[in-house]
Structures are given as structure tokens and as C-alpha cells.
Design an enzyme around this catalytic site. Sequence first.
Site, PDB file in Angstrom:
ATOM      1  N   ASP A 102      20.847  32.059  26.068  1.00 41.68           N
ATOM      2  CA  ASP A 102      21.292  33.450  25.926  1.00 41.68           C
ATOM      3  C   ASP A 102      22.226  33.632  24.737  1.00 41.68           C
ATOM      4  O   ASP A 102      22.842  32.680  24.259  1.00 41.68           O
ATOM      5  CB  ASP A 102      22.066  33.877  27.186  1.00 41.68           C
ATOM      6  CG  ASP A 102      21.151  34.069  28.391  1.00 41.68           C
ATOM      7  OD1 ASP A 102      19.969  33.691  28.308  1.00 41.68           O
ATOM      8  OD2 ASP A 102      21.643  34.589  29.417  1.00 41.68           O
ATOM      9  N   HIS A 153      23.403  28.583  26.687  1.00 39.46           N
ATOM     10  CA  HIS A 153      23.738  29.563  25.639  1.00 39.46           C
ATOM     11  C   HIS A 153      23.581  28.957  24.248  1.00 39.46           C
ATOM     12  O   HIS A 153      24.054  27.842  24.016  1.00 39.46           O
ATOM     13  CB  HIS A 153      25.160  30.077  25.840  1.00 39.46           C
ATOM     14  CG  HIS A 153      25.336  30.828  27.122  1.00 39.46           C
ATOM     15  ND1 HIS A 153      25.512  30.196  28.326  1.00 39.46           N
ATOM     16  CD2 HIS A 153      25.326  32.163  27.387  1.00 39.46           C
ATOM     17  CE1 HIS A 153      25.610  31.103  29.295  1.00 39.46           C
ATOM     18  NE2 HIS A 153      25.501  32.306  28.750  1.00 39.46           N
TER      19      HIS A 153
HETATM   20 ZN    ZN Z   1      24.862  36.778  27.683  1.00 37.19          ZN
END
Ligand code: ZN
Length: 409
Positions: free
Chosen positions: A222, A365
Site C-alpha cells: 500500500d 507498504h
Molecule cells: Zn494506506
Amino acid sequence: MSRRLAALCLAFCLLPAASAAAATTQGGATHKVTPEGGPLDLVAVSLGQTEGKLELVLRSTKPITPQLLADAKGGQICTVFEQGSRSPRAVCVTRRDGQWQLRLRGKRIAGTVSRPRESELRLSFEPDAAKLRVGAADWYVAASAAGCAATKAKQAGQQRAPWSGLASVLASVLAIPCEYRLPRVGTYAGRVWRVVVTGCRRDGASQVSRGPSVKQVALTYDDGPSIYTAGFVRELDKLGVPATFFIVGQLVSARSSLARQILRNGSMIGNHSWNHANLGGGGGGASSQLRDTNAAIRRATGFTPCLFRPPYGSTGSDLVRRVRAQGMTSVLWSVDPSDWRTPGTGAIVSRVLAQTGNGAIILLHDGGGPRSQTLAALPQIVRSLKRRGYRFVTLTDLLGYSERVTLSK
Ligand code: ZN
């Protein structure tokens, strides 16, 4: 269907049927020659491409029986591809161990062979399997009926015998052809098309946090694209596994070639809002965040996502409904090592390994802060989970969604 998965799939394994009605096809014009007689009288061939697969159709005037293509007796039909200065690649169909087989340089390759009519064979295989690359490919078909070599040797022997002058004349007059070439001289012009993924189709539940309970897992990243994303893309490619990148809309235009690279490498892209706002309350603002982000991704890559991940995991029924209305599924996760808190590479690895089970959706991430720990954890996560028998797939594959593709030069 995963492009990478399909390439790994062994011959004749069952892949989920790509919706044939919607399949994109290029080429496939039929080339004909006049019959020559003989046991394997090929008179028509065609080469086309449907999505990621080359499709060859071979037609004879007579039944193409398993006996005619018996590998043990030298029976085969080979399609020879010539691409520039590279050495020609011959994809041959033969019959062995009670099965039709596709072979390249004597080695079996992935693909399918069917005989919809007695006098017709249909071959389907990925260009990668035949070591063909995107671009022009001149081709011809060369076939040899089983026992052909023996027949020729016998004829040659007869011709050498001094007393059989008449017999050899008779043999050459009566000789039936056992080798065929289409075209008789030269080659046909063909092409291996580039497969461009233009979208995917959501299906099933409107919100998910894990996939079906099979030995598959999906890595998700992400908050990118960021300065770290290229490193993730390279490492995934080295490891030979795909991932799914949930992208922030306002960051796309600055790194559009990276977004295209993600798709080209067989990974997937999802929507992670325009500016990482908390959209849990839904409303019209959420809808425009979704729409603007998909538009930015489409502008950069030609691809329209069918997956959305709500920033902060903040969601609600109105948001889920709006996500679905734009053709996407809301995707949460089942494994969260909190890598964004930078707990250390070892902690990220051990938390992922401890939490992962069948159908896991792993939250990581590639943007939003320093991500070198997450990047360093990637090879260890992949190797450990592979050792446990898990296969890495994109989220769309995990959820059984189909891709939309187009073929381009
Ligand atoms: Zn996020």
C-alpha cells in the site's frame, strides 16, 4: 488467469477457462495448398493468437490418426518460427504414451492439443513456452508421417540395387509422399502479439479480508508508488512472484512508467484513494476519490482496477456500496505485521510467517515512509512460505477474478 501461473503450468493441466466469448483474438487467417495425396495430406493451416496463447489449426484431407504421428516412428507435425536473426524454433506435435504432446527441441512444453474433427488438430501454447518473443514471426509447417523415414530408406535401398532398375522406376512413380511442407516454398507472415492487461472483473462478495482456503497467498503493498517501489518491483521479479500494489491516485502521474512496469511483470494494481483520506464514512467525496484514482491509473497504464483498499482499513456499508458501484471489491487483509511502524526486518518476517495461512492476504507498504525493512523482509518471506508449500498469486487470481486484455503490436 495469471500469466506467470500459466507459464508454469505443465502440459494439459486444467486452467480456469478464460471466457471464450469475450476472448480477444488476432490473426488466424487460413492458408491453403493443393492436396498432394499420401497419408498425412495437410492442406490448410492457420496461426492466430487468443489472449496470451498462440493457436494453430492444422487440417488434412484424411483423418490425422495417433498412428500417423507416432513419435516412436518419427511421426510429427512441426511449425517452424523464424524471428529475425534468432535460430528458428520448431514446435512439434507428436503422439507418445497415449497422448498428444507438444515438443520444442525434443522436450515437452506446456500447451494443449485437441482433435475437434478427425482431420483437424488444434494446438494452443504460450509464446514463452516456445521461446518466442513479441514481434513478427515468419512461419511454415513441416510434417512427416510415421514410418516415413523407413519408407524413404527402403526406396533409397531399392534404387541402389543394380538389378532393380525397373523396380526403382516403379517405386518413384508409385511413391506416395510422406513429408509435407506448407507453404510449399517460403514462409507465411505471422506475429506474436503483446498482451496488454486493461482491467479485471470483480465477482462475489463486496468486501473480503482473505481468499479461499487453498495453499495460495497474496502479497499486497500500500501507499505507493514511492522512491522504494522500483526496488520492490525488481525484487519480486527476481523471486518470480507477483504482488498487488494499492496505489494512491495523486502519486501515479509522477511514476507512471513504474505503474506500467508493475503490470508488465505480472503484478496487479488496486485503488487506494486519491490522497489517502479516511473514507470510512462514505459519501459523494469518497466516490470522487475512487473515480479520480481509477482515472489516473487508467491514464498512466491503460488499466482499470477492480480492487480497492480503504486507507487505514476504515470502511463502512456506504463506502463498500460505492466501491462496488464503480466495479471494485473492497479488500482488507488477514495478515498485518505493522511494517509501517518499522519494527525491524526480523520482526516483519516472523510476524508474517506466524500469521499466514491458506488464502492469506498480507498487508505491507511500499510507500508512506521509510520502507527498506519491508523490502529486506521480502525474500525471506517468499522463500519461507514457498518452503511451506504456498504459491504466491495476485489478489485478482486469489479471488478468482478474470482479467480483461487486449493484443497490441
Ligand atoms: Zn494506506
